[in-house]
Write a protein that holds these residues in place. Structure first.
Motif, PDB file in Angstrom:
ATOM      1  N   ARG A  53      52.919  39.229  44.862  1.00 39.17           N
ATOM      2  CA  ARG A  53      53.152  37.903  44.477  1.00 39.17           C
ATOM      3  C   ARG A  53      52.186  37.141  43.886  1.00 39.17           C
ATOM      4  O   ARG A  53      50.872  37.885  44.309  1.00 39.17           O
ATOM      5  CB  ARG A  53      53.869  37.089  45.425  1.00 39.17           C
ATOM      6  CG  ARG A  53      55.244  37.517  46.073  1.00 39.17           C
ATOM      7  CD  ARG A  53      55.770  36.428  47.218  1.00 39.17           C
ATOM      8  NE  ARG A  53      56.992  36.980  47.454  1.00 39.17           N
ATOM      9  CZ  ARG A  53      57.410  37.667  48.453  1.00 39.17           C
ATOM     10  NH1 ARG A  53      56.267  38.145  49.059  1.00 39.17           N
ATOM     11  NH2 ARG A  53      58.402  37.819  48.786  1.00 39.17           N
ATOM     12  N   ALA A  54      52.290  36.065  43.128  1.00 43.78           N
ATOM     13  CA  ALA A  54      51.240  35.222  42.573  1.00 43.78           C
ATOM     14  C   ALA A  54      51.712  33.814  42.212  1.00 43.78           C
ATOM     15  O   ALA A  54      52.778  33.799  41.710  1.00 43.78           O
ATOM     16  CB  ALA A  54      50.298  35.946  41.372  1.00 43.78           C
ATOM     17  N   GLU A  55      50.922  32.851  42.799  1.00 44.97           N
ATOM     18  CA  GLU A  55      51.409  31.370  42.315  1.00 44.97           C
ATOM     19  C   GLU A  55      51.351  31.218  40.631  1.00 44.97           C
ATOM     20  O   GLU A  55      50.043  31.769  40.139  1.00 44.97           O
ATOM     21  CB  GLU A  55      50.329  30.843  43.070  1.00 44.97           C
ATOM     22  CG  GLU A  55      50.960  29.076  42.734  1.00 44.97           C
ATOM     23  CD  GLU A  55      49.822  28.080  43.299  1.00 44.97           C
ATOM     24  OE1 GLU A  55      50.185  26.901  43.445  1.00 44.97           O
ATOM     25  OE2 GLU A  55      49.135  28.674  44.196  1.00 44.97           O
ATOM     26  N   GLY A  56      52.272  31.016  40.054  1.00 45.30           N
ATOM     27  CA  GLY A  56      52.404  30.808  38.641  1.00 45.30           C
ATOM     28  C   GLY A  56      52.812  31.846  37.805  1.00 45.30           C
ATOM     29  O   GLY A  56      53.240  31.811  36.671  1.00 45.30           O
ATOM     30  N   PHE A  57      52.908  33.032  38.613  1.00 43.63           N
ATOM     31  CA  PHE A  57      53.553  34.057  37.945  1.00 43.63           C
ATOM     32  C   PHE A  57      55.260  34.079  37.720  1.00 43.63           C
ATOM     33  O   PHE A  57      55.850  33.808  38.754  1.00 43.63           O
ATOM     34  CB  PHE A  57      53.399  35.646  38.470  1.00 43.63           C
ATOM     35  CG  PHE A  57      54.077  36.444  38.061  1.00 43.63           C
ATOM     36  CD1 PHE A  57      54.188  36.989  36.608  1.00 43.63           C
ATOM     37  CD2 PHE A  57      55.335  37.425  38.832  1.00 43.63           C
ATOM     38  CE1 PHE A  57      54.947  38.210  36.360  1.00 43.63           C
ATOM     39  CE2 PHE A  57      55.995  38.358  38.307  1.00 43.63           C
ATOM     40  CZ  PHE A  57      55.880  38.601  36.984  1.00 43.63           C
ATOM     41  N   TYR A 105      46.236  49.979  40.613  1.00 41.58           N
ATOM     42  CA  TYR A 105      46.619  48.564  40.149  1.00 41.58           C
ATOM     43  C   TYR A 105      47.969  48.421  39.583  1.00 41.58           C
ATOM     44  O   TYR A 105      48.426  49.576  39.024  1.00 41.58           O
ATOM     45  CB  TYR A 105      45.722  48.077  39.260  1.00 41.58           C
ATOM     46  CG  TYR A 105      44.121  47.948  39.624  1.00 41.58           C
ATOM     47  CD1 TYR A 105      43.726  47.084  40.327  1.00 41.58           C
ATOM     48  CD2 TYR A 105      43.335  49.102  39.076  1.00 41.58           C
ATOM     49  CE1 TYR A 105      42.432  47.186  40.825  1.00 41.58           C
ATOM     50  CE2 TYR A 105      41.884  49.159  39.684  1.00 41.58           C
ATOM     51  CZ  TYR A 105      41.514  48.339  40.465  1.00 41.58           C
ATOM     52  OH  TYR A 105      40.096  48.247  40.974  1.00 41.58           O
ATOM     53  N   ALA A 106      48.583  47.345  39.419  1.00 36.03           N
ATOM     54  CA  ALA A 106      49.738  47.049  38.774  1.00 36.03           C
ATOM     55  C   ALA A 106      49.650  45.955  37.884  1.00 36.03           C
ATOM     56  O   ALA A 106      49.013  44.694  38.337  1.00 36.03           O
ATOM     57  CB  ALA A 106      50.793  46.613  39.921  1.00 36.03           C
ATOM     58  N   TYR A 164      48.817  39.210  34.502  1.00 37.22           N
ATOM     59  CA  TYR A 164      48.493  39.577  36.091  1.00 37.22           C
ATOM     60  C   TYR A 164      48.260  40.961  36.521  1.00 37.22           C
ATOM     61  O   TYR A 164      48.881  41.791  35.974  1.00 37.22           O
ATOM     62  CB  TYR A 164      49.567  38.877  36.863  1.00 37.22           C
ATOM     63  CG  TYR A 164      49.648  37.488  36.864  1.00 37.22           C
ATOM     64  CD1 TYR A 164      49.338  36.435  37.838  1.00 37.22           C
ATOM     65  CD2 TYR A 164      50.442  36.868  35.812  1.00 37.22           C
ATOM     66  CE1 TYR A 164      49.316  35.122  37.624  1.00 37.22           C
ATOM     67  CE2 TYR A 164      50.497  35.441  35.921  1.00 37.22           C
ATOM     68  CZ  TYR A 164      50.014  34.564  36.747  1.00 37.22           C
ATOM     69  OH  TYR A 164      50.243  33.144  36.613  1.00 37.22           O
ATOM     70  N   VAL A 165      47.031  41.014  37.218  1.00 33.61           N
ATOM     71  CA  VAL A 165      46.684  42.530  37.704  1.00 33.61           C
ATOM     72  C   VAL A 165      46.536  42.529  39.317  1.00 33.61           C
ATOM     73  O   VAL A 165      45.748  41.570  39.722  1.00 33.61           O
ATOM     74  CB  VAL A 165      45.419  43.078  36.847  1.00 33.61           C
ATOM     75  CG1 VAL A 165      45.076  44.445  37.637  1.00 33.61           C
ATOM     76  CG2 VAL A 165      45.615  43.044  35.553  1.00 33.61           C
ATOM     77  N   ASN A 188      46.524  42.334  47.028  1.00 35.79           N
ATOM     78  CA  ASN A 188      45.982  41.177  46.567  1.00 35.79           C
ATOM     79  C   ASN A 188      45.773  40.963  44.999  1.00 35.79           C
ATOM     80  O   ASN A 188      45.761  42.273  44.360  1.00 35.79           O
ATOM     81  CB  ASN A 188      44.428  40.991  47.267  1.00 35.79           C
ATOM     82  CG  ASN A 188      44.623  41.106  48.534  1.00 35.79           C
ATOM     83  OD1 ASN A 188      45.334  40.480  49.264  1.00 35.79           O
ATOM     84  ND2 ASN A 188      43.366  41.454  49.040  1.00 35.79           N
ATOM     85  N   LEU A 189      45.955  39.679  44.749  1.00 32.81           N
ATOM     86  CA  LEU A 189      45.847  39.584  42.974  1.00 32.81           C
ATOM     87  C   LEU A 189      44.258  39.805  42.629  1.00 32.81           C
ATOM     88  O   LEU A 189      43.240  39.301  43.114  1.00 32.81           O
ATOM     89  CB  LEU A 189      46.279  37.819  42.834  1.00 32.81           C
ATOM     90  CG  LEU A 189      46.285  37.617  41.179  1.00 32.81           C
ATOM     91  CD1 LEU A 189      47.152  38.769  40.412  1.00 32.81           C
ATOM     92  CD2 LEU A 189      46.532  36.329  40.859  1.00 32.81           C
ATOM     93  N   GLU A 190      44.153  40.831  41.799  1.00 35.13           N
ATOM     94  CA  GLU A 190      43.045  41.270  41.287  1.00 35.13           C
ATOM     95  C   GLU A 190      42.313  40.257  40.378  1.00 35.13           C
ATOM     96  O   GLU A 190      41.320  39.676  40.316  1.00 35.13           O
ATOM     97  CB  GLU A 190      42.972  42.600  40.657  1.00 35.13           C
ATOM     98  CG  GLU A 190      41.546  43.082  40.319  1.00 35.13           C
ATOM     99  CD  GLU A 190      40.918  43.520  41.413  1.00 35.13           C
ATOM    100  OE1 GLU A 190      39.414  43.552  41.593  1.00 35.13           O
ATOM    101  OE2 GLU A 190      41.257  43.767  42.758  1.00 35.13           O
TER     102      GLU A 190
END
Length: 589
Positions: free
Chosen positions: A509-513, A530-531, A541-542, A549-551
């Motif tokens: 997950r990521a804030e803003g995605f 990675y994804a 986003y990676v 964790n969001l890279e």
């Protein structure tokens, strides 16, 4: 006189008879009665006038002028009365006419009422008959329901038996496969035994050869200087003194057939260790993927419409893009820039997905025109059109051994195609629309609009497992080792699933995605570390798939939703495409 009909009121009948008699008798005397009434009225008027205005016999004689005025006045009044009388007579005539008309209507209504009562009695009888028939049908329906319940119970029991038999059959097939695999391993072991013997002999021969001094090679391969017998004896003693026990054989170096044959077998074995149909270019293998950091090159109008799909070739030198302009374009990466190489045409509608085969010599693309197409990249010619779906093809992928392809469609089917014949060899019915598929040997994994990921055995077309999600599945990807699955769904969540245990390893997950469409594609990096996926606001986003964790989140020149992302197998480049025809080439520096 008429008698009253059965069921009618006798009072109404008597009134009706009296009315008829009155009409018959009054008709003959109506004019006479009318004239007589007029005479009586005139007589009353004259008598009244005389009483009021004419003097009596004892009174004095009236004034002639007054008499004339009275006559004129009463004449006018008489004329008005005549007019009023005529109007009243006309009104009486009209009312009489209306009464006759109403009597006729009443008689018609009475007759209609009698008919309706008769019809009502008939309908009551029909109703009784239908009620009886309804009761019989209810009894028959209850019997049929009992039979249906018994058949349904029998069906359930037989269905359970069928499932058990299918499970047993699957277990038997798996056991047969295991037995055949073990037999193949045993056969390979027996077939390789002579090779192992030769290798042992080769090791012994190499050990023997390693004991020979290197100085002898100069004597063998270079001209021997002519020495005197004393010098030769002295040189020979000097050189071979430590190896006195092998001196005679070392000096002559006789040919060793078994040694040479062992070398030949070794070189032949190494020369034959190649894989048919696999690009052995070292660029195919990525040890560590590099996380993109900036846009190296931006192409403003990659297609004439929305860009739906993007894919790198196995050697990471060619990039393919597909768009709503019905074209597949091939791009060459030269100096960090995209240059058009070729355009593949033949699709009748927008392209939805792109896939290279492992050799990089063929390209498979799905389309909105309910078909998938196979091009040969040697001559860029269309080889086959795979038609058979009744709705748009959302995914088209090669199977693991490349002789077959798999397509998924919105018509709720997955089809397996023999590419040598361009024919459908099997079809799997789905409970929901298919958004994407991935293949791994005999396993087909499909994502659906009903928020589920399903695993299928392509040999038996049976579902082996099911993974529930919380939103519509937009894409699937599988890592190079075929052990992990990446899913993207409309609930703005990416999941990494371990296919060996069918368990979720990470939720990304990521804030803003925000997932921008029903066909947004998320991918693994070549090494699976990675994804990457694009957001609805144009941000790339990676994530780190090991830690979750969001890279990084990269803002480039995208101003609309990113539809697809592709990571080169060399790990050097990432390309993202969006709805506004833009393609960005990302690098790590």
């Amino acid at each position: 006189m008429e008698t009253p009909s059965a069921g009618t009121d006798w009072r109404k009948h008597i009134i009706r008879q009296l009315q008829r008699r009155d009409r018959r008798q009054k008709l003959h005397f109506e004019d006479l009665i009318h004239s007589y009434n007029q005479l009586l009225m005139k007589s009353d008027i004259v008598q009244l006038w005389r009483d009021q205005h004419l003097p009596s016999a004892s009174s004095e004689s009236p004034d002639p002028q007054n008499v004339v005025n009275l006559k004129s006045k009463h004449r006018k009044e008489l004329i008005k009365m005549y007019q009023a009388n005529g109007e009243l007579a006309q009104e009486v005539f009209d009312l009489s006419k209306q009464r006759k008309h109403r009597e006729v209507e009443l008689e018609v209504s009475q007759n209609r009422l009698v008919e309706l009562k008769a019809k009502l009695s008939e309908l009551e009888g029909e109703r009784e008959r239908l009620l009886a028939q309804f009761g019989e049908l209810e009894k028959a329906n209850s019997r049929l329901k009992e039979e249906y319940d018994s058949l349904q119970q029998l069906y359930r029991s037989q269905w359970e038996q069928l499932l058990k038999q299918e499970v047993e059959g699957t277990e038997l097939i798996q056991s047969m496969i295991d037995i055949k695999a073990q037999a193949a391993r045993d056969l390979n072991y027996r077939n390789e035994k002579p090779k192992r013997v030769k290798e042992k002999n080769l090791e012994k021969d190499l050990a023997i050869v390693s004991r020979v001094p290197l100085s002898l090679d100069a004597e063998v391969f270079h001209p021997v200087q002519k020495l005197s017998p004393e010098a030769a004896t002295h040189q020979e003693t000097k050189i071979f003194k430590p190896f006195r026990s092998f001196r005679s054989s070392s000096l002559s170096i006789p040919p060793h057939p078994r040694l040479f044959q062992s070398f030949k077998d070794l070189f032949r074995k190494r020369a034959n260790t190649s894989f048919i149909g696999v690009d052995c270019n070292p660029m195919n293998f990525c040890s560590v993927a590099r996380v993109p950091a900036r846009v190296r090159f931006s192409l403003q109008e990659a297609h004439d419409g929305e860009v739906n799909a993007v894919k790198f070739s196995p050697n990471s030198k060619i990039l393919a893009t597909g768009g709503s302009d019905r074209k597949v374009k091939l791009w060459d990466i030269v100096g960090g820039m995209l240059q058009t190489v070729k355009t593949l045409e033949g699709s009748n509608d927008g392209v939805t997905s792109i896939e290279f085969d492992p050799s990089g010599l063929q390209l498979l693309a799905g389309s909105y025109d309910n078909t998938a197409r196979l091009w040969s990249l040697k001559d860029c010619e269309l080889k086959h059109t795979l038609s058979g779906h009744s709705a748009k093809v959302t995914a088209a992928k090669f199977k693991f051994y490349c002789r077959e392809a798999v397509t998924g469609s919105h018509d709720r089917t997955i089809k397996v195609w023999d590419l040598s014949k361009a024919a459908c060899v099997s079809s799997i019915a789905l409970p929901s629309r298919c958004s994407d598929i991935v293949c791994s040997d005999h396993l087909i994994i499909s994502g659906h609009f009903d928020e589920k990921v399903r695993l299928w055995d392509s040999r038996s077309a049976m579902k082996t497992d099911e993974i529930p999600l919380q939103g519509k599945v937009t894409s699937l990807d599988i890592n190079s080792e075929r052990t992990q699955l990446l899913s993207c769904s409309r609930d703005d969540l990416l999941k990494v699933v371990d296919l060996r245990m069918n368990e979720t390893r990470q939720e990304l997950r990521a804030e803003g995605f925000k997932c921008g469409s029903d066909w947004t594609k998320a991918i693994f990096s070549p090494d699976g570390s990675y994804a990457a996926v694009g957001s609805a606001d144009g941000v790339l986003y990676v994530w780190d798939t090991l830690t979750g964790n969001l890279e990084t989140s990269l803002v480039g020149q995208h101003r609309s939703s990113i539809n697809a992302v592709s990571w080169s197998l060399s790990g050097e480049y990432v390309v993202s495409v969006d709805r506004s025809r833009l393609a960005n080439l990302w690098t790590d520096c």
